[in-house]
Structure formats: C-alpha cells, structure tokens
Design an enzyme around this catalytic site. Structure first.
Site, mmCIF file in Angstrom:
data_model
loop_
_atom_site.group_PDB
_atom_site.id
_atom_site.type_symbol
_atom_site.label_atom_id
_atom_site.label_comp_id
_atom_site.label_asym_id
_atom_site.label_seq_id
_atom_site.Cartn_x
_atom_site.Cartn_y
_atom_site.Cartn_z
ATOM 1 N N LYS A 40 7.513 3.943 -20.110
ATOM 2 C CA LYS A 40 7.472 4.944 -19.379
ATOM 3 C C LYS A 40 6.892 4.352 -17.743
ATOM 4 O O LYS A 40 6.946 3.032 -17.159
ATOM 5 C CB LYS A 40 6.391 5.635 -19.764
ATOM 6 C CG LYS A 40 4.973 5.327 -19.838
ATOM 7 C CD LYS A 40 3.953 6.287 -20.281
ATOM 8 C CE LYS A 40 2.904 5.668 -20.236
ATOM 9 N NZ LYS A 40 1.304 6.218 -20.475
ATOM 10 N N TYR A 268 -5.564 -3.143 12.163
ATOM 11 C CA TYR A 268 -5.498 -2.036 12.813
ATOM 12 C C TYR A 268 -6.621 -1.936 12.749
ATOM 13 O O TYR A 268 -7.743 -2.202 11.887
ATOM 14 C CB TYR A 268 -5.018 -1.210 11.893
ATOM 15 C CG TYR A 268 -3.227 -0.408 12.442
ATOM 16 C CD1 TYR A 268 -2.974 -0.461 13.709
ATOM 17 C CD2 TYR A 268 -2.591 -0.814 10.824
ATOM 18 C CE1 TYR A 268 -1.920 -0.557 13.619
ATOM 19 C CE2 TYR A 268 -1.247 -1.055 11.354
ATOM 20 C CZ TYR A 268 -0.582 -0.531 12.547
ATOM 21 O OH TYR A 268 0.607 -0.164 12.850
#
Length: 373
Positions: A40, A268
């Site tokens: 999965k 940033y």
C-alpha cells in the site's frame, strides 16, 4: 505530478535488500503459513509494482493494499496473485472486484447486503471474495461482537455472490515491549473466532510486528509490511530477530556553493545567520519532494562528513553548511551511507518526532525511484 528526471535528486531502492528481508521472514514461517506483502501507499514509498515483483521472487504468495485503485494497479501490471484490499471499499465496486479477483475487507453486514444487490445485477463470473475484519481493540474498522460476526457469516453462507475467504484482525501494540494490551486483543480474537463453525481459507492477524515478535499468533497467513522494507516496526524499542536491511536511500548533488560572511543570513525568515565566514551549499530538494520542513538543523552527508541543514527547508531547495568549498555536482547523501557514516530513516524520524513510516510514505512522485541490484 512531473517526475524530476532532469534533476540530480533521486530515491535509490535496493532490490536485493528487499528480497533478503522478505525471504528471511518467509523462511521463518511455519509450514503452511503464507506471506502476503503489503504494498500500500506505493509500497511505502518504494514503488508498489517493483516491490511486488521482488516480493513474488522472494516467496510472497499474495499482496495487501489499502484502496481498490492500488489493487487495480497490480492487476494492470500483470500480477495474478491474490490481492486483499485492507480498507473498506464502496459496495458498488463489488462487481469490479469480483471480476478482477480482488478480495474485499468487510466490516459490517449492511455492506454485504448492498454489495450483494450490485453483484446480483452485474452477474460476474465469480463470486466476490470476502475477508471479515474484526475489531479486537484497534478501534478502526471491523465487527466487535459475536452476534455481529455470526450474522455476517450466516449472510455469506446463504448468498452465492459472496464467498467467505478470510477473517482477520489488526493488533495496535504488537510493536511495544508492554504486551498487556496485545494479550487483551488476542483474547478478544479468540473469543470471536470461537463462534465460527468453519474456518475460511485465510486466517490472519499478523502484521510485521506480530510476525517478528509473536510468531505463535501467525495462523496461516501474515501481512508483511514495513519490515520487508528493512525498517523495524518498533523503531528502536525491540531488536529484530534478524538483521533488517533498509532498502531506501536518498541522494542528490550540490548545485551551488558560495561563501558568506558573519552577519549574513540564509533562507526564508532569515532564521540562520552566519557567525563567521563559512561555505554554504545548495541542494535541489525540498518539502515538495517530501523532505520535511522540520528537518532544519538536521544534517546530510557530503564526502562522508555530516553537514548541517541551515535555514528553513524550502519547497524545492535546501542549504547546508560546508566545511570548505566543493565543486558543483558533488554527491550529497540525505538517507543512506557515505563512507563511515550513515543517515537512517529512523534517525530522521526521531529528529522530526514522528515514525519512519510517515517519512517513507511522504516522498512524492516528483522524486524518481531508481532500482539497483
């Protein structure tokens, strides 16, 4: 999403490591016990189709996925082995699942009633294979009482469009050194299944942790997941019974380096300011690739040396402090080994205060997967 094949950043998947992990567990299983590989979430980020092929070669006899689309991907890739969808699907998809020989997890009798109506209309050539999920303490999906279970079993026995192929549960704490809750779930499982007059083809309770540390519970099938990828289900709480080999590495290259002086800031928010003259390198990977923003202050390996990530991880790039200047194109290891040093997913997860499952599954499709060995 576009795959970044023209950027020097990639996930490297070691097929031999996958094979060795899966084969090691297959050889430990009791006679008559099968291993279904859990692929999965794109094989826990490793690539579902590629992992399934290796697992098949290593002795897996079937596969488990989370949603129907993942099962259909395997069928489209040519896999004919049994596939179990572990999540609840839509009843209207029952005819498609029957046609594709994909087994459904069922957690309520009303689902069976609705699916039977769709199957009666579609009249597929084969019945829908059903695995009844039991909620013994996970609190997620499944039948909780003997009455609920026997009602569902009776319904299956009287409707030819449905076949009772399997029954299972999922343990919430099989990866914990404290076995108290685990034993409570085992007792609940035993109470519920004692009501069965006949066992279905597959009876399974074992995820990776259960199979590794509670093999007596395995019955005739195990759902082998994270350990197949070389990751310890418990993190570091319990040693694995054999050496697990991590199959995933993450590498890139320096695309730029520059010198900054004391007082200059990086990234940033200007959250990092140089205290002295130093070299800064830029690596083309960021949180859009699944490399967590919270990894600021963690490290990567350059030329076998740990180099700190400085400033905030950007969407597509990050910056590191270098011991000296390096040429553009110098290899950067974000997960894996370089010389005598190694960075593991577990180490990253600890830094991020999460689990390695989350990090592995979080790598986006923009990162190309390269398969070796």
């Amino acid at each position: 999403m576009v795959v970044g094949v023209h950027r020097p950043t990639q996930l490297v998947i070691d097929r031999q490591a996958l094979h060795d992990n899966i084969q090691a567990e297959v050889t430990r299983l009791a006679s008559g016990c099968e291993l279904f590989m859990v692929v999965k979430a794109n094989g826990y980020g490793h690539g579902a189709v590629q992992v399934a092929q290796v697992a098949k070669e290593a002795g897996a006899t079937g596969f488990c996925v989370a949603i129907l689309d993942e099962a259909l991907e395997l069928r489209a890739a040519g896999f004919n082995e049994p596939i179990l969808v572990l999540g609840v699907t839509e009843p209207e998809d029952a005819p498609l699942m029957a046609q594709q020989h994909i087994s459904a997890t069922v957690a309520a009798t009303d689902w069976l009633v609705a699916a039977d109506a769709y199957l009666a209309l579609a009249q597929p050539t084969a019945p829908l294979q059903v695995h009844l999920g039991l909620d013994t303490g996970m609190g997620r999906i499944g039948f909780k009482t003997t009455t609920e279970l026997t009602t569902a079993v009776s319904y299956l026995a009287t409707h030819a469009t449905l076949n009772f192929e399997g029954i299972f549960t999922h343990f919430a704490t099989a990866d914990s050194p404290d076995e108290t809750y685990f034993k409570q779930q085992v007792a609940k499982w035993q109470t519920l299944t004692a009501a069965l007059k006949e066992r279905p083809r597959y009876v399974h309770v074992s995820n990776s942790a259960t199979s590794l540390w509670h093999a007596a519970c395995n019955d005739n099938m195990v759902r082998f997941g994270v350990a197949g990828y070389g990751l310890n289900p418990s993190g570091t709480a319990i040693p694995a019974p054999y050496a697990l080999k991590p199959a995933l590495s993450l590498t890139s290259q320096l695309v730029h380096s520059k010198q900054v002086v004391a007082g200059e800031s990086v990234g940033y928010g200007a959250t990092y300011t140089a205290q002295q003259t130093e070299w800064v390198g830029t690596v083309p990977i960021g949180y859009a690739d699944g490399y967590e923003r919270r990894l600021q202050g963690f490290h990567v390996l350059v030329d076998g040396q740990a180099c700190e990530i400085i400033g905030r991880v950007c969407m597509d790039q990050l910056m590191i402090r270098l011991p000296h200047d390096y040429a553009r194109g110098t290899r950067v290891t974000l997960i894996g080994r370089d010389g005598d040093h190694v960075i593991t997913l577990q180490e990253m997860a600890d830094y991020c205060q999460t689990i390695h499952y989350e990090l592995a599954c979080g790598f986006t499709s923009r990162l190309p997967r390269v398969y070796r060995h």
